[in-house]
Design a protein around this motif. Structure first.
Motif, PDB file in Angstrom:
ATOM      1  N   LYS A   3       7.446  -9.692  27.610  1.00  0.00           N
ATOM      2  CA  LYS A   3       8.316  -9.589  26.451  1.00  0.00           C
ATOM      3  C   LYS A   3       8.333  -8.152  25.936  1.00  0.00           C
ATOM      4  CE  LYS A   3       7.525 -14.324  24.811  1.00  0.00           C
ATOM      5  NZ  LYS A   3       7.051 -15.157  23.673  1.00  0.00           N
ATOM      6  N   THR A   4       9.377  -7.846  25.180  1.00  0.00           N
ATOM      7  CA  THR A   4       9.472  -6.550  24.510  1.00  0.00           C
ATOM      8  C   THR A   4       9.396  -6.774  23.007  1.00  0.00           C
ATOM      9  OG1 THR A   4      10.838  -5.607  26.280  1.00  0.00           O
ATOM     10  CG2 THR A   4      10.893  -4.510  24.123  1.00  0.00           C
ATOM     11  N   PHE A   5       8.415  -6.154  22.353  1.00  0.00           N
ATOM     12  CA  PHE A   5       8.225  -6.297  20.910  1.00  0.00           C
ATOM     13  C   PHE A   5       8.703  -5.030  20.209  1.00  0.00           C
ATOM     14  CE2 PHE A   5       5.277  -9.307  22.730  1.00  0.00           C
ATOM     15  CZ  PHE A   5       5.344 -10.389  21.866  1.00  0.00           C
ATOM     16  N   VAL A   6       9.673  -5.197  19.318  1.00  0.00           N
ATOM     17  CA  VAL A   6      10.200  -4.083  18.522  1.00  0.00           C
ATOM     18  C   VAL A   6       9.557  -4.151  17.138  1.00  0.00           C
ATOM     19  CG1 VAL A   6      12.252  -3.008  17.553  1.00  0.00           C
ATOM     20  CG2 VAL A   6      12.372  -4.129  19.792  1.00  0.00           C
ATOM     21  N   LEU A   7       8.864  -3.086  16.717  1.00  0.00           N
ATOM     22  CA  LEU A   7       8.075  -3.116  15.489  1.00  0.00           C
ATOM     23  C   LEU A   7       8.820  -2.482  14.324  1.00  0.00           C
ATOM     24  CD1 LEU A   7       4.504  -2.177  16.783  1.00  0.00           C
ATOM     25  CD2 LEU A   7       5.730  -4.362  16.892  1.00  0.00           C
ATOM     26  N   ASP A   8       8.817  -3.202  13.200  1.00  0.00           N
ATOM     27  CA  ASP A   8       9.359  -2.672  11.953  1.00  0.00           C
ATOM     28  C   ASP A   8       8.350  -1.706  11.337  1.00  0.00           C
ATOM     29  OD1 ASP A   8      10.856  -2.254   9.697  1.00  0.00           O
ATOM     30  OD2 ASP A   8      10.545  -4.248   8.835  1.00  0.00           O
ATOM     31  N   THR A   9       8.818  -0.859  10.411  1.00  0.00           N
ATOM     32  CA  THR A   9       7.952   0.134   9.775  1.00  0.00           C
ATOM     33  C   THR A   9       6.784  -0.515   9.046  1.00  0.00           C
ATOM     34  OG1 THR A   9       9.954   1.448   9.406  1.00  0.00           O
ATOM     35  CG2 THR A   9       7.955   2.157   8.262  1.00  0.00           C
ATOM     36  N   ASN A  10       7.042  -1.625   8.349  1.00  0.00           N
ATOM     37  CA  ASN A  10       5.985  -2.226   7.537  1.00  0.00           C
ATOM     38  C   ASN A  10       4.831  -2.765   8.364  1.00  0.00           C
ATOM     39  OD1 ASN A  10       6.905  -4.946   8.333  1.00  0.00           O
ATOM     40  ND2 ASN A  10       8.578  -4.592   6.897  1.00  0.00           N
ATOM     41  N   ILE A  11       5.061  -3.058   9.636  1.00  0.00           N
ATOM     42  CA  ILE A  11       3.971  -3.517  10.499  1.00  0.00           C
ATOM     43  C   ILE A  11       2.964  -2.392  10.715  1.00  0.00           C
ATOM     44  CG2 ILE A  11       3.383  -4.410  12.785  1.00  0.00           C
ATOM     45  CD1 ILE A  11       4.929  -6.340  10.991  1.00  0.00           C
ATOM     46  N   LEU A  12       3.446  -1.207  11.024  1.00  0.00           N
ATOM     47  CA  LEU A  12       2.560  -0.078  11.294  1.00  0.00           C
ATOM     48  C   LEU A  12       1.914   0.455  10.011  1.00  0.00           C
ATOM     49  CD1 LEU A  12       4.903   1.675  13.860  1.00  0.00           C
ATOM     50  CD2 LEU A  12       2.758   0.515  14.373  1.00  0.00           C
ATOM     51  N   LEU A  13       2.600   0.325   8.880  1.00  0.00           N
ATOM     52  CA  LEU A  13       2.008   0.733   7.612  1.00  0.00           C
ATOM     53  C   LEU A  13       0.989  -0.276   7.109  1.00  0.00           C
ATOM     54  CD1 LEU A  13       5.107   2.188   5.722  1.00  0.00           C
ATOM     55  CD2 LEU A  13       3.262   3.444   6.865  1.00  0.00           C
ATOM     56  N   HIS A  14       1.072  -1.497   7.600  1.00  0.00           N
ATOM     57  CA  HIS A  14       0.100  -2.532   7.258  1.00  0.00           C
ATOM     58  C   HIS A  14      -1.087  -2.517   8.213  1.00  0.00           C
ATOM     59  CE1 HIS A  14      -1.572  -6.365   6.026  1.00  0.00           C
ATOM     60  NE2 HIS A  14      -1.442  -6.820   7.246  1.00  0.00           N
ATOM     61  N   ASP A  15      -0.837  -2.282   9.496  1.00  0.00           N
ATOM     62  CA  ASP A  15      -1.878  -2.258  10.516  1.00  0.00           C
ATOM     63  C   ASP A  15      -1.530  -1.164  11.518  1.00  0.00           C
ATOM     64  OD1 ASP A  15      -3.762  -2.668  12.471  1.00  0.00           O
ATOM     65  OD2 ASP A  15      -3.151  -4.712  12.973  1.00  0.00           O
ATOM     66  N   ALA A  16      -2.163  -0.004  11.360  1.00  0.00           N
ATOM     67  CA  ALA A  16      -1.833   1.142  12.204  1.00  0.00           C
ATOM     68  C   ALA A  16      -2.134   0.885  13.672  1.00  0.00           C
ATOM     69  CB  ALA A  16      -2.609   2.378  11.732  1.00  0.00           C
ATOM     70  N   HIS A  17      -3.043  -0.052  13.952  1.00  0.00           N
ATOM     71  CA  HIS A  17      -3.432  -0.344  15.337  1.00  0.00           C
ATOM     72  C   HIS A  17      -2.657  -1.534  15.913  1.00  0.00           C
ATOM     73  CE1 HIS A  17      -6.890   2.452  15.340  1.00  0.00           C
ATOM     74  NE2 HIS A  17      -6.963   2.146  14.059  1.00  0.00           N
ATOM     75  N   TYR A 410       3.408  -4.638   0.901  1.00  0.00           N
ATOM     76  CA  TYR A 410       3.264  -4.998   2.305  1.00  0.00           C
ATOM     77  C   TYR A 410       2.357  -6.206   2.531  1.00  0.00           C
ATOM     78  CZ  TYR A 410       5.451  -0.480   3.027  1.00  0.00           C
ATOM     79  OH  TYR A 410       6.324   0.578   2.985  1.00  0.00           O
ATOM     80  N   LEU A 411       2.026  -6.934   1.451  1.00  0.00           N
ATOM     81  CA  LEU A 411       1.157  -8.103   1.574  1.00  0.00           C
ATOM     82  C   LEU A 411       1.863  -9.343   1.049  1.00  0.00           C
ATOM     83  CD1 LEU A 411      -2.218  -6.581   0.278  1.00  0.00           C
ATOM     84  CD2 LEU A 411      -1.492  -6.853   2.654  1.00  0.00           C
ATOM     85  N   ASP A 412       1.396 -10.510   1.518  1.00  0.00           N
ATOM     86  CA  ASP A 412       1.880 -11.779   0.977  1.00  0.00           C
ATOM     87  C   ASP A 412       0.697 -12.721   0.805  1.00  0.00           C
ATOM     88  OD1 ASP A 412       1.344 -13.001   3.490  1.00  0.00           O
ATOM     89  OD2 ASP A 412       3.340 -12.511   4.213  1.00  0.00           O
ATOM     90  N   SER A 413       0.978 -13.971   0.455  1.00  0.00           N
ATOM     91  CA  SER A 413      -0.093 -14.916   0.122  1.00  0.00           C
ATOM     92  C   SER A 413      -0.980 -15.260   1.305  1.00  0.00           C
ATOM     93  CB  SER A 413       0.515 -16.201  -0.457  1.00  0.00           C
ATOM     94  OG  SER A 413       1.344 -16.838   0.506  1.00  0.00           O
ATOM     95  N   VAL A 414      -0.526 -14.985   2.522  1.00  0.00           N
ATOM     96  CA  VAL A 414      -1.275 -15.375   3.720  1.00  0.00           C
ATOM     97  C   VAL A 414      -1.993 -14.201   4.376  1.00  0.00           C
ATOM     98  CG1 VAL A 414      -1.054 -16.359   6.035  1.00  0.00           C
ATOM     99  CG2 VAL A 414       0.220 -17.353   4.147  1.00  0.00           C
ATOM    100  N   ASN A 415      -1.409 -13.001   4.339  1.00  0.00           N
ATOM    101  CA  ASN A 415      -2.013 -11.890   5.076  1.00  0.00           C
ATOM    102  C   ASN A 415      -2.800 -10.918   4.202  1.00  0.00           C
ATOM    103  OD1 ASN A 415      -0.047 -10.396   3.783  1.00  0.00           O
ATOM    104  ND2 ASN A 415       0.808  -9.491   5.626  1.00  0.00           N
ATOM    105  N   ASN A 416      -3.036 -11.244   2.930  1.00  0.00           N
ATOM    106  CA  ASN A 416      -3.783 -10.348   2.056  1.00  0.00           C
ATOM    107  C   ASN A 416      -5.284 -10.416   2.350  1.00  0.00           C
ATOM    108  OD1 ASN A 416      -5.204 -12.202  -0.150  1.00  0.00           O
ATOM    109  ND2 ASN A 416      -3.173 -13.056   0.248  1.00  0.00           N
ATOM    110  N   GLY A 417      -6.041  -9.460   1.810  1.00  0.00           N
ATOM    111  CA  GLY A 417      -7.463  -9.350   2.110  1.00  0.00           C
ATOM    112  C   GLY A 417      -8.301 -10.503   1.616  1.00  0.00           C
TER     113      GLY A 417
END
Length: 452
Positions: A3-17, A410-417
């Protein structure tokens, strides 16, 4: 097929790796994303940190590939990475979305790739509205190989209702409840007949009469002789610094806060459930009265609700006061101070109490302290990991927050710390978790939290 995954900006700003989280597949970053990340590098927060970290990885990959990032280069994860220029990108979208925005260009890059017969293309974003637009385009343009998706790597649950609560309500015959009161302990195996829920050490068990009477009992799951047992709680709750638990969940929380064997407590719940007040009362009791901890450190992230108020005048304490005022409100209640001046006078005589913004405790080693971090739902999983890995020997840390009140972009109820910490650490014996549901602040606060 890959598959080819195209990444939005907020993905890299949320998880640089995040580049390395897609296995042996192809990872594509649109050129406009690089521009957006570059504009964030100077921010002195988690977003800026991730932008700088991605920039370093970008430079390393560029040097490895001799500056040709528009061609696929191998990643350590087994996949490939490349920058997509795609200057013809907006042609297919003009009929549906005329605005030439950055979001629309990112969507267009993914759509163009999906029509180039290279297999399935997945647009990955944390922006639900962007996903909604991409879904609409998938249907209107009939794109069977195009799949918009949310970033799932740090989503340990798919919905907040699945978050571990730290207690279990189980219907049992009244003789089981009587046995808990009589012996003070029950084997965990007894409950297997009445419940299939996964139970962890430090969880609470609320036993209710199977036949509908008001007869009930409360137990706590502990490890005894390398086996899980249910230990009954005392019938009476004690005042801690003038605070008496008002409901069963507050009582459970106070048990965890006062237990020296519990190193981490995660308290979740809506506004007004008493999380911060109980934590402060327990912390003051164990630092001021028992002197078990050397200091009580209270902190919270500096994230504005609504529009930012900009730069503030004064020294550090004056600048921070508006952000951490809710903590001072609770302290004013605990010390029965008549006004702010009286509270400041009291606090000036307490060398064991320190109230700070989270900015000033990151990077420190914190031994032998009772640490309370409020509003943790506004921290990323990486930030929570950074804090917990700085905890020294003999320190107890309390994470408090409401996953439904997110102020971070860049956070929501599921992916926050906070949600991440609860789900990752719920099985650890030194970790206690409790979810509070009843608002005790006032009748109006309870109505607002429930209906608004």
């Amino acid at each position: 097929m890959l598959k080819t995954f195209v990444l939005d900006t907020n993905i890299l700003l949320h998880d640089a790796h995040s580049l390395f989280q897609f296995g042996g597949n192809h990872v594509v970053v649109p050129a406009i994303v690089i521009e957006e990340i570059d504009s964030k590098k100077r921010l002195m927060n988690e977003v800026g940190r991730n932008a700088r970290e991605f920039s370093r990885m970008y430079k390393k990959l560029r040097d490895t590939n001799k500056g040709k990032l528009d061609e696929p280069i191998p990643l350590d994860s087994g996949g490939t990475f490349r920058i997509e220029l795609n200057h013809r990108s907006f042609d297919k979208l003009r009929n549906e979305f005329s605005e030439d925005s950055n979001d629309n260009r990112i969507i267009a890059v993914a759509i163009n790739l999906s029509t180039d017969s290279i297999g399935d293309v997945v647009l990955v974003s944390n922006d639900t509205l962007m996903i909604a637009k991409a879904d609409a385009l998938k249907k209107s343009l009939d794109l069977p190989a195009f799949f918009p998706e949310l970033y799932e790597n740090d989503r340990l649950i798919d919905h907040l209702e699945r978050l571990h609560r730290g207690y279990h309500e189980i219907l049992v015959p009244p003789e089981v409840i009587d046995s808990l009161y009589k012996s003070g302990e029950l084997s965990i195996e007894i409950l297997r007949e009445y419940s299939t829920e996964e139970v962890y050490s430090q969880d609470f068990i609320l036993l209710k009469d199977l036949f509908g009477s008001s007869h009930s009992g409360i137990g706590r799951v502990l490890i005894h002789n390398q086996k899980l047992v249910i230990q009954g709680l005392n019938r009476e709750s004690e005042h801690i610094w003038g605070v008496l638990p008002k409901n069963v969940q507050q009582r459970m929380l106070m048990e965890l806060l006062m237990d020296k064997n519990v190193s981490l407590v995660c308290a979740t719940g809506k506004a007004g459930t008493g999380k911060t007040l109980l934590a402060l009362a327990a912390g003051l009791s164990q630092t001021e009265d028992e002197q078990h901890y050397q200091k009580l450190l209270v902190s919270k992230p500096v994230v504005p609700v609504g529009n930012d108020i900009g730069f503030l005048p004064g020294e550090k304490e004056e600048k921070l006061r508006p952000w951490i005022q809710p903590i001072y409100d609770n302290l004013e209640f605990l010390f029965d101070a008549k006004n702010e001046e009286e509270l400041n006078h009291i606090l000036s005589g307490l060398r064991t109490l320190k109230v700070e913004a989270l900015t000033y405790i990151r990077g420190r080693s914190i031994p032998n302290q009772f640490v309370i971090i409020d509003e943790v739902q506004n921290l990323s999983p990486h930030e929570v990991k950074t804090i917990l890995t700085r905890v020294g020997e003999g320190t107890k840390i309390v994470l408090i927050g409401d996953p439904e009140q997110i102020d971070h972009p860049y956070l929501d109820s599921v992916n926050n710390g906070l949600t991440y910490a609860v789900e990752r650490l719920k099985q650890e014996g030194e970790v206690g978790i409790i979810h509070l549901t009843s608002t005790e602040r006032s009748k109006l606060a309870e109505i607002a939290a429930r209906l608004l």
